[in-house]
Design a protein around this motif. Sequence first.
Motif, PDB file in Angstrom:
ATOM      1  N   VAL A  54       0.834  -1.210   0.000  1.00  0.00           N
ATOM      2  CA  VAL A  54       0.000   0.000   0.000  1.00  0.00           C
ATOM      3  C   VAL A  54       0.865   1.255   0.000  1.00  0.00           C
ATOM      4  CG1 VAL A  54      -1.689   1.322   1.338  1.00  0.00           C
ATOM      5  CG2 VAL A  54      -1.984  -1.141   1.042  1.00  0.00           C
ATOM      6  N   ALA A  55       1.937   1.265   0.792  1.00  0.00           N
ATOM      7  CA  ALA A  55       2.797   2.452   0.861  1.00  0.00           C
ATOM      8  C   ALA A  55       3.498   2.721  -0.470  1.00  0.00           C
ATOM      9  CB  ALA A  55       3.824   2.290   1.979  1.00  0.00           C
ATOM     10  N   VAL A  56       4.046   1.679  -1.090  1.00  0.00           N
ATOM     11  CA  VAL A  56       4.741   1.863  -2.363  1.00  0.00           C
ATOM     12  C   VAL A  56       3.751   2.252  -3.459  1.00  0.00           C
ATOM     13  CG1 VAL A  56       6.021   0.646  -4.177  1.00  0.00           C
ATOM     14  CG2 VAL A  56       6.698   0.394  -1.791  1.00  0.00           C
ATOM     15  N   ALA A  57       2.604   1.577  -3.506  1.00  0.00           N
ATOM     16  CA  ALA A  57       1.602   1.911  -4.524  1.00  0.00           C
ATOM     17  C   ALA A  57       1.106   3.343  -4.344  1.00  0.00           C
ATOM     18  CB  ALA A  57       0.435   0.935  -4.449  1.00  0.00           C
ATOM     19  N   GLY A  58       0.805   3.734  -3.114  1.00  0.00           N
ATOM     20  CA  GLY A  58       0.339   5.099  -2.860  1.00  0.00           C
ATOM     21  C   GLY A  58       1.389   6.129  -3.214  1.00  0.00           C
ATOM     22  N   ILE A  98       8.768  11.407  -6.293  1.00  0.00           N
ATOM     23  CA  ILE A  98       8.889  10.151  -5.550  1.00  0.00           C
ATOM     24  C   ILE A  98       9.506  10.401  -4.186  1.00  0.00           C
ATOM     25  CG2 ILE A  98      10.111   7.936  -5.474  1.00  0.00           C
ATOM     26  CD1 ILE A  98       9.579   7.703  -8.495  1.00  0.00           C
ATOM     27  N   VAL A  99      10.576  11.195  -4.111  1.00  0.00           N
ATOM     28  CA  VAL A  99      11.197  11.520  -2.823  1.00  0.00           C
ATOM     29  C   VAL A  99      10.179  12.186  -1.907  1.00  0.00           C
ATOM     30  CG1 VAL A  99      12.890  13.050  -1.707  1.00  0.00           C
ATOM     31  CG2 VAL A  99      13.558  11.669  -3.678  1.00  0.00           C
ATOM     32  N   ARG A 100       9.429  13.145  -2.446  1.00  0.00           N
ATOM     33  CA  ARG A 100       8.429  13.869  -1.659  1.00  0.00           C
ATOM     34  C   ARG A 100       7.401  12.910  -1.068  1.00  0.00           C
ATOM     35  NH1 ARG A 100       3.362  16.287  -2.105  1.00  0.00           N
ATOM     36  NH2 ARG A 100       3.240  18.282  -1.047  1.00  0.00           N
ATOM     37  N   LYS A 104       6.377  11.640   2.660  1.00  0.00           N
ATOM     38  CA  LYS A 104       5.029  12.068   3.045  1.00  0.00           C
ATOM     39  C   LYS A 104       4.146  10.872   3.390  1.00  0.00           C
ATOM     40  CE  LYS A 104       1.065  14.511   1.092  1.00  0.00           C
ATOM     41  NZ  LYS A 104       0.571  15.185  -0.106  1.00  0.00           N
ATOM     42  N   LEU A 105       4.234   9.804   2.601  1.00  0.00           N
ATOM     43  CA  LEU A 105       3.319   8.672   2.739  1.00  0.00           C
ATOM     44  C   LEU A 105       4.066   7.361   2.968  1.00  0.00           C
ATOM     45  CD1 LEU A 105       0.294   7.716   2.305  1.00  0.00           C
ATOM     46  CD2 LEU A 105       0.991   7.247  -0.036  1.00  0.00           C
ATOM     47  N   GLY A 106       5.110   7.114   2.199  1.00  0.00           N
ATOM     48  CA  GLY A 106       5.798   5.831   2.211  1.00  0.00           C
ATOM     49  C   GLY A 106       6.491   5.503   3.512  1.00  0.00           C
ATOM     50  N   LEU A 107       6.861   6.493   4.297  1.00  0.00           N
ATOM     51  CA  LEU A 107       7.500   6.263   5.588  1.00  0.00           C
ATOM     52  C   LEU A 107       6.490   6.255   6.744  1.00  0.00           C
ATOM     53  CD1 LEU A 107      10.093   6.006   7.314  1.00  0.00           C
ATOM     54  CD2 LEU A 107      10.219   8.505   7.281  1.00  0.00           C
ATOM     55  N   PRO A 108       5.656   7.266   6.904  1.00  0.00           N
ATOM     56  CA  PRO A 108       4.798   7.292   8.097  1.00  0.00           C
ATOM     57  C   PRO A 108       3.684   6.258   8.112  1.00  0.00           C
ATOM     58  CG  PRO A 108       4.398   9.234   6.752  1.00  0.00           C
ATOM     59  CD  PRO A 108       5.564   8.520   6.156  1.00  0.00           C
ATOM     60  N   VAL A 136       8.101  10.840  15.927  1.00  0.00           N
ATOM     61  CA  VAL A 136       9.217  11.660  15.443  1.00  0.00           C
ATOM     62  C   VAL A 136       8.919  12.164  14.030  1.00  0.00           C
ATOM     63  CG1 VAL A 136      11.634  11.554  14.696  1.00  0.00           C
ATOM     64  CG2 VAL A 136      10.985  10.676  16.938  1.00  0.00           C
ATOM     65  N   VAL A 137       8.402  11.284  13.183  1.00  0.00           N
ATOM     66  CA  VAL A 137       8.064  11.692  11.818  1.00  0.00           C
ATOM     67  C   VAL A 137       6.992  12.782  11.848  1.00  0.00           C
ATOM     68  CG1 VAL A 137       7.019  10.926   9.658  1.00  0.00           C
ATOM     69  CG2 VAL A 137       8.761   9.530  10.752  1.00  0.00           C
TER      70      VAL A 137
END
Length: 172
Positions: A54-58, A98-100, A104-108, A136-137
């Motif tokens: 889900v994180a990668v797709a989003g 992609i970095v943004r 924004k989404l892929g980490l949290p 922290v995020v």
Amino acid sequence: MSSWSGRRLVAGLIDLGVVAVFGGLLLLIFTGFQVGRQPALSNLATHLVQAALVAVAGTLILACFEASPLEATPGKLACGLRLRRDSDSGHLGLGRAIVRNLFKLGLPVPLAYLAALAAYDGGGWPAWVGVGAAAVVAASYLAGVLLGDGRPVYDQLAGAVVIRTAPGRRYA
């Protein structure tokens, strides 16, 4: 709430809905592949794969929208917002988008999801580590908005800036 932060909030909620629909469809497909197959993944491995999926797709869906000629996700488009490079107001590009969206989404999202799973599974140190990392995020995002130029950390890392346009306008 100012009209600027209100626009960004509404745009984010619309985009969250888009990601939830696509993520839900991917999870249904993934679950369909798991039914009747032996050996199946363990519960934790299944959840890790689902969170990553889900994180990668989003991340990729939102990044592709932001890097397109529209320069906006569906939510930003509806709210009259666009993304540009901070340095020269040029097109953001796929790499920066992609970095943004990774930050924004892929980490949290996976951090919060896995922290909730660990808490549900009895807590302990894994739950506290996950909750601490998610906090922290979130704190770094809030600090980015409140300090400096008012941009969240993911915009600063990607060298992006959100600009206003007329709602529904396809090109800035």
